[in-house]
Design an enzyme around this catalytic site. Structure first.
Site, PDB file in Angstrom:
ATOM      1  N   CYS A   2       0.856  -1.178   0.000  1.00  0.00           N
ATOM      2  CA  CYS A   2       0.000   0.000   0.000  1.00  0.00           C
ATOM      3  C   CYS A   2       0.894   1.230   0.000  1.00  0.00           C
ATOM      4  O   CYS A   2       2.110   1.120   0.072  1.00  0.00           O
ATOM      5  CB  CYS A   2      -0.864   0.020   1.253  1.00  0.00           C
ATOM      6  SG  CYS A   2      -1.796  -1.498   1.469  1.00  0.00           S
ATOM      7  N   ARG A  27       1.031   1.940  -5.902  1.00  0.00           N
ATOM      8  CA  ARG A  27       1.332   0.924  -4.891  1.00  0.00           C
ATOM      9  C   ARG A  27       0.107   0.098  -4.502  1.00  0.00           C
ATOM     10  O   ARG A  27       0.215  -0.894  -3.790  1.00  0.00           O
ATOM     11  CB  ARG A  27       1.910   1.589  -3.639  1.00  0.00           C
ATOM     12  CG  ARG A  27       3.186   2.346  -3.893  1.00  0.00           C
ATOM     13  CD  ARG A  27       3.690   2.932  -2.614  1.00  0.00           C
ATOM     14  NE  ARG A  27       4.070   1.903  -1.678  1.00  0.00           N
ATOM     15  CZ  ARG A  27       5.260   1.321  -1.626  1.00  0.00           C
ATOM     16  NH1 ARG A  27       6.203   1.686  -2.469  1.00  0.00           N
ATOM     17  NH2 ARG A  27       5.527   0.404  -0.738  1.00  0.00           N
ATOM     18  N   TRP A  74      -3.908  -1.882  -1.264  1.00  0.00           N
ATOM     19  CA  TRP A  74      -3.936  -3.098  -2.082  1.00  0.00           C
ATOM     20  C   TRP A  74      -4.268  -4.212  -1.095  1.00  0.00           C
ATOM     21  O   TRP A  74      -3.455  -4.555  -0.246  1.00  0.00           O
ATOM     22  CB  TRP A  74      -2.574  -3.312  -2.734  1.00  0.00           C
ATOM     23  CG  TRP A  74      -2.550  -4.412  -3.736  1.00  0.00           C
ATOM     24  CD1 TRP A  74      -2.904  -4.320  -5.061  1.00  0.00           C
ATOM     25  CD2 TRP A  74      -2.149  -5.768  -3.539  1.00  0.00           C
ATOM     26  NE1 TRP A  74      -2.741  -5.529  -5.676  1.00  0.00           N
ATOM     27  CE2 TRP A  74      -2.284  -6.437  -4.778  1.00  0.00           C
ATOM     28  CE3 TRP A  74      -1.696  -6.489  -2.440  1.00  0.00           C
ATOM     29  CZ2 TRP A  74      -1.978  -7.781  -4.934  1.00  0.00           C
ATOM     30  CZ3 TRP A  74      -1.398  -7.827  -2.598  1.00  0.00           C
ATOM     31  CH2 TRP A  74      -1.537  -8.460  -3.840  1.00  0.00           C
ATOM     32  N   ASN A  98       1.297   0.087   5.877  1.00  0.00           N
ATOM     33  CA  ASN A  98       1.706  -0.648   4.678  1.00  0.00           C
ATOM     34  C   ASN A  98       2.533  -1.831   5.155  1.00  0.00           C
ATOM     35  O   ASN A  98       3.509  -1.652   5.877  1.00  0.00           O
ATOM     36  CB  ASN A  98       2.546   0.251   3.761  1.00  0.00           C
ATOM     37  CG  ASN A  98       3.228  -0.545   2.657  1.00  0.00           C
ATOM     38  OD1 ASN A  98       2.686  -1.535   2.185  1.00  0.00           O
ATOM     39  ND2 ASN A  98       4.414  -0.121   2.258  1.00  0.00           N
ATOM     40  N   GLY A  99       2.126  -3.035   4.751  1.00  0.00           N
ATOM     41  CA  GLY A  99       2.867  -4.228   5.168  1.00  0.00           C
ATOM     42  C   GLY A  99       1.887  -5.322   5.529  1.00  0.00           C
ATOM     43  O   GLY A  99       0.730  -5.305   5.094  1.00  0.00           O
ATOM     44  N   GLU A 480      10.448 -12.131 -20.914  1.00  0.00           N
ATOM     45  CA  GLU A 480      10.096 -10.786 -20.471  1.00  0.00           C
ATOM     46  C   GLU A 480       9.030 -10.170 -21.396  1.00  0.00           C
ATOM     47  O   GLU A 480       8.087  -9.527 -20.931  1.00  0.00           O
ATOM     48  CB  GLU A 480      11.366  -9.910 -20.406  1.00  0.00           C
ATOM     49  CG  GLU A 480      11.162  -8.469 -20.021  1.00  0.00           C
ATOM     50  CD  GLU A 480      10.475  -8.252 -18.678  1.00  0.00           C
ATOM     51  OE1 GLU A 480      10.277  -9.217 -17.921  1.00  0.00           O
ATOM     52  OE2 GLU A 480      10.099  -7.097 -18.417  1.00  0.00           O
ATOM     53  N   LYS A 484       5.287  -8.988 -20.212  1.00  0.00           N
ATOM     54  CA  LYS A 484       4.761  -7.638 -20.450  1.00  0.00           C
ATOM     55  C   LYS A 484       3.376  -7.728 -21.095  1.00  0.00           C
ATOM     56  O   LYS A 484       2.451  -7.033 -20.691  1.00  0.00           O
ATOM     57  CB  LYS A 484       5.675  -6.805 -21.375  1.00  0.00           C
ATOM     58  CG  LYS A 484       6.989  -6.345 -20.796  1.00  0.00           C
ATOM     59  CD  LYS A 484       6.883  -5.245 -19.784  1.00  0.00           C
ATOM     60  CE  LYS A 484       6.745  -5.768 -18.396  1.00  0.00           C
ATOM     61  NZ  LYS A 484       7.937  -6.026 -17.614  1.00  0.00           N
ATOM     62  N   GLU A 487       0.730  -9.029 -18.512  1.00  0.00           N
ATOM     63  CA  GLU A 487       0.350  -8.210 -17.353  1.00  0.00           C
ATOM     64  C   GLU A 487      -0.397  -6.942 -17.725  1.00  0.00           C
ATOM     65  O   GLU A 487      -1.220  -6.471 -16.956  1.00  0.00           O
ATOM     66  CB  GLU A 487       1.537  -7.916 -16.428  1.00  0.00           C
ATOM     67  CG  GLU A 487       2.562  -6.976 -16.954  1.00  0.00           C
ATOM     68  CD  GLU A 487       3.682  -6.733 -15.944  1.00  0.00           C
ATOM     69  OE1 GLU A 487       3.435  -6.664 -14.744  1.00  0.00           O
ATOM     70  OE2 GLU A 487       4.836  -6.603 -16.401  1.00  0.00           O
ATOM     71  N   HIS A 503       9.250 -30.169 -28.947  1.00  0.00           N
ATOM     72  CA  HIS A 503       8.976 -31.090 -27.826  1.00  0.00           C
ATOM     73  C   HIS A 503       7.573 -30.882 -27.256  1.00  0.00           C
ATOM     74  O   HIS A 503       7.296 -31.264 -26.140  1.00  0.00           O
ATOM     75  CB  HIS A 503      10.045 -30.918 -26.741  1.00  0.00           C
ATOM     76  CG  HIS A 503      11.415 -31.219 -27.238  1.00  0.00           C
ATOM     77  ND1 HIS A 503      11.829 -32.489 -27.553  1.00  0.00           N
ATOM     78  CD2 HIS A 503      12.461 -30.406 -27.538  1.00  0.00           C
ATOM     79  CE1 HIS A 503      13.073 -32.454 -28.005  1.00  0.00           C
ATOM     80  NE2 HIS A 503      13.479 -31.194 -28.005  1.00  0.00           N
ATOM     81  N   LYS A 602       2.686  -2.361  -7.732  1.00  0.00           N
ATOM     82  CA  LYS A 602       4.074  -2.129  -8.126  1.00  0.00           C
ATOM     83  C   LYS A 602       5.068  -2.890  -7.247  1.00  0.00           C
ATOM     84  O   LYS A 602       5.958  -3.544  -7.749  1.00  0.00           O
ATOM     85  CB  LYS A 602       4.364  -0.622  -8.082  1.00  0.00           C
ATOM     86  CG  LYS A 602       5.761  -0.244  -8.530  1.00  0.00           C
ATOM     87  CD  LYS A 602       5.930  -0.442 -10.021  1.00  0.00           C
ATOM     88  CE  LYS A 602       7.337  -0.181 -10.496  1.00  0.00           C
ATOM     89  NZ  LYS A 602       7.554  -0.771 -11.824  1.00  0.00           N
TER      90      LYS A 602
HETATM   91  O1  M6R Z   1      10.643  -4.577  -7.275  1.00  0.00           O
HETATM   92  P1  M6R Z   1      11.075  -5.914  -7.802  1.00  0.00           P
HETATM   93  O2  M6R Z   1      12.011  -5.794  -8.949  1.00  0.00           O
HETATM   94  O3  M6R Z   1      11.584  -6.840  -6.748  1.00  0.00           O
HETATM   95  O4  M6R Z   1       9.728  -6.560  -8.373  1.00  0.00           O
HETATM   96  C1  M6R Z   1       9.708  -7.866  -8.856  1.00  0.00           C
HETATM   97  C2  M6R Z   1       8.423  -8.130  -9.608  1.00  0.00           C
HETATM   98  O5  M6R Z   1       7.317  -7.992  -8.769  1.00  0.00           O
HETATM   99  C3  M6R Z   1       8.250  -7.192 -10.807  1.00  0.00           C
HETATM  100  O6  M6R Z   1       9.350  -7.237 -11.661  1.00  0.00           O
HETATM  101  C4  M6R Z   1       6.971  -7.548 -11.599  1.00  0.00           C
HETATM  102  O7  M6R Z   1       7.129  -8.800 -12.195  1.00  0.00           O
HETATM  103  C5  M6R Z   1       6.661  -6.467 -12.622  1.00  0.00           C
HETATM  104  N1  M6R Z   1       5.275  -6.093 -12.542  1.00  0.00           N
HETATM  105  C6  M6R Z   1       6.889  -6.877 -14.013  1.00  0.00           C
HETATM  106  O8  M6R Z   1       6.610  -5.859 -14.914  1.00  0.00           O
END
Ligand code: M6R
Length: 607
Positions: A2, A27, A74, A98-99, A480, A484, A487, A503, A602
């Site tokens: 959060c 966040r 969140w 937050n936590g 990657e 992208k 997500e 395979h 995030k």
């Molecule tokens: O802050 P971090 O790099 O540790 O975060 C890791 C993942 O949560 C982060 O890379 C996530 O996969 C992203 N949303 C990807 O775009």
């Protein structure tokens, strides 16, 4: 997971808090709330959904008190609802958090037995009630906070108001980010710096295990035993425009276009072309003298950066590398080895799984190193050494510039170790350095293909499934690219090492399953070209990513994105750009919430 923010000073607090929440909305964004001191009482307003709902509800609070706190949520414990939204009230105490409190069930049961009545399903209300419970006994909020912290297990960055002390905000931090901003007869705090930058660049970083007491003119820091800790502010030279959209429709697009700058900020001071040397001041020892292998641990995009790093380190520095997902690493049996350097990669520096994995390594007495973007983050403070990526604040949930700067640091590491081990001569390192210095110009060139990519996205964004294929360095890039697309556009995408097609995955190929084939110039070029033909022979459509000196690929598909070629390792930083842009344009065409995709946040600061 959060965002928390607060203000105490001589201006009305609510507009400043709302402004801070806007910058922290990345966040978490399923509910939000504010609390402000108003004539011997604390007024609380909470709203479910995006921040705009809270803004509407607080319209008549703009000119109320001059001290308050806010929260954007969140959900972890308890569904998104007004009653579960923060701030939470207990007696005269009002709190945002937050936590995650791991033993909240046990604490809640204990408090219920003592007659405490709970309103919400959250772990956060337990902290508020616990502090209030001890406050009844001690009559002193500071002591009550110290007593409560002893009972808490988990992570927390909290801000506490007391109806009886309108001039004070109490803060407490453990494993969740929290920074203080100092102004002129006004002070601020927030989960992340961008919320403070419009008001001040004088930042005090709170460390884990600290409490702070803010008034409009003072800030005092204490450890969890109540001993005062002296800490001077740091002047942060990050401009606010770095943390705003700067004319782009989305943060993600801005951050994709910021990559040339982020790259140069990350590498510039570390490149010494005259000496043919890479200098990493953060390392006060030679990795090759202390360690014979490296174990990389990370999540999501940072994990993909680690997979690329493995190839750099193995091929250039002849270092055996193992790469693991943090959530797996933290719970498995580990065969720790003192000769192995444990390397943690995290943009936010606060990802719960990565942090837990790092702590596990430290408890086992291993040598640790972190690559982080957020200054003063938990992971950067916990690791023995940290190399920062200097990407600037990354606000879009989909990681872009953080990824390319992580990859850049991993390449620097590989080159540095290769130099230490004499595997690369100064002349050869000089060549890499010169290539790096010309990379930003080539990145700009790669960004120019955005119109072509947008046109291709127009043809492909309605498909519901995608395959991403690549070999060698292009395989982690395929992973990657697929992440992208998933997500932000919610299109299902799977990445495979191109050689794995035969395979199993090849059975999926038909006219409804397009393939994004990543095949820039590399030793694997011919082999991947064969995979392309296998896909075409089965009626599959291909989007191909090729180097601009490739004259073959165009014979097989109409959908080609060309990128400049410099050298196989640095090409990864060019290849990633079209993959990010393709996902971005598919998402825009589908009308999804690009910067705040559903179900995501995030920083994943909880398990
Ligand atoms: O802050 P971090 O790099 O540790 O975060 C890791 C993942 O949560 C982060 O890379 C996530 O996969 C992203 N949303 C990807 O775009």
């Amino acid at each position: 997971m959060c965002g928390i923010v607060g203000y105490t000073g001589n201006k009305y607090a609510v507009p400043i808090i709302i402004d801070g929440l806007k910058r922290l909305e990345y966040r978490g964004y399923d509910s939000a709330g504010v609390a402000v001191h108003e004539r011997n009482a604390i007024k609380i307003v909470r709203a479910v959904g995006k921040l705009r709902n809270l803004i509407e509800k607080t319209a008549n609070l703009k000119a109320s008190g001059t001290s308050g706190i806010g929260h954007t949520r969140w959900a972890t414990h308890g569904k998104p609802s007004e009653v579960n939204a923060h701030p939470h009230k207990a007696g005269s105490i009002v709190l945002v958090h937050n936590g995650i409190i791991e033993n909240y069930g046990e604490l809640k049961a204990r408090l219920i037995k003592k007659g405490v009545i709970f309103e919400s399903e959250t772990d956060t209300e337990v902290i508020a009630q616990l502090i209030n419970f001890y406050f009844q006994e001690t009559k002193d909020l500071f002591s009550a906070i110290i007593r409560s912290i002893k009972d808490l297990r988990g992570s927390f960055a909290c801000a506490v108001l007391n109806e009886k002390e309108p001039d004070k905000i109490y803060l407490m931090k453990y494993e969740s980010p929290l920074v203080i901003g100092l102004g002129d007869r006004e002070n601020f705090f927030a989960s992340d710096m961008p919320a403070l930058l419009p008001y001040t660049n004088r930042i005090v970083f709170l460390k884990d295990g600290e409490i702070a007491v803010l008034t409009d003119k003072t800030y005092k820091i204490f450890d969890f035993s109540g001993n005062e800790v002296k800490r001077e502010p740091e002047i942060m030279n990050i401009s606010i425009s770095q943390a705003e959209k700067g004319g782009y429709p989305h943060f993600m697009l801005k951050e994709i276009f910021e990559q040339p700058e982020a790259f140069i900020n990350t590498v510039r001071t570390r490149l010494h072309p005259d000496k043919g040397e890479i200098v990493l001041d953060e390392l006060n020892y030679k990795i090759s003298e202390r360690f014979s292998s490296i174990h990389i641990v990370a999540c999501g995009t940072s994990y993909h950066a680690g997979l690329l790093g493995r190839i750099f380190l193995e091929e250039l520095a002849e270092m055996p590398v193992y790469v693991e997902i943090a959530s797996e690493f933290r719970y498995k049996k580990n065969f720790f080895n003192k000769d192995t350097l444990y390397l943690f990669i995290s943009q936010s520096g606060s990802t719960a799984d990565t942090l837990a994995a790092l702590k596990k390594c430290k408890e086992a007495g291993m040598g640790t190193l972190a690559i982080c973007n957020v200054l003063g983050s938990s992971i950067s403070l916990e690791a023995d050494n940290t190399i920062y990526t200097h990407a600037g604040p990354e606000i879009g949930v989909a990681s872009t510039k953080a990824f390319s700067t992580q990859v850049s640091v991993l390449l620097l590491l590989a080159l540095k170790i290769a130099g230490e081990k004499n595997l690369l001569k100064r002349k050869e390192i000089k060549k890499y350095i010169n290539d790096m210095l010309s990379l930003p110009r080539l990145m700009e060139e790669a960004l120019k293909s955005s119109e072509n990519i947008k046109d291709i996205a127009k043809k492909f964004h309605k498909y519901t499934n995608f395959l991403y294929l690549g070999r060698g360095l292009s395989y982690p890039l395929a992973m990657e690219g697929a992440l992208k697309l998933k997500e932000i556009s919610y299109i299902h995408a799977e990445a495979y090492a191109a050689g794995e097609m035969k395979h199993g995955p090849i059975a999926l190929i038909d006219e409804n399953m397009p393939t994004f084939l990543i095949n820039p110039e590399s030793p694997h070029f011919e082999k991947t070209l064969s995979n392309m033909q296998e896909v075409l022979a089965r009626g599959g459509k291909i989007i191909a990513l090729a180097s601009n000196n490739d004259s073959t690929t165009k014979n097989y598909t109409d959908y080609i994105i060309y990128i400049p070629h410099i050298n196989t390792y640095l090409d990864t930083l060019l290849t990633i750009i079209p993959l990010q842009l393709f996902a971005y344009y598919c998402a825009v065409l589908k009308g999804t919430d690009v910067d705040q995709p559903r179900n995501l946040a995030k920083s994943v600061t909880v398990e």
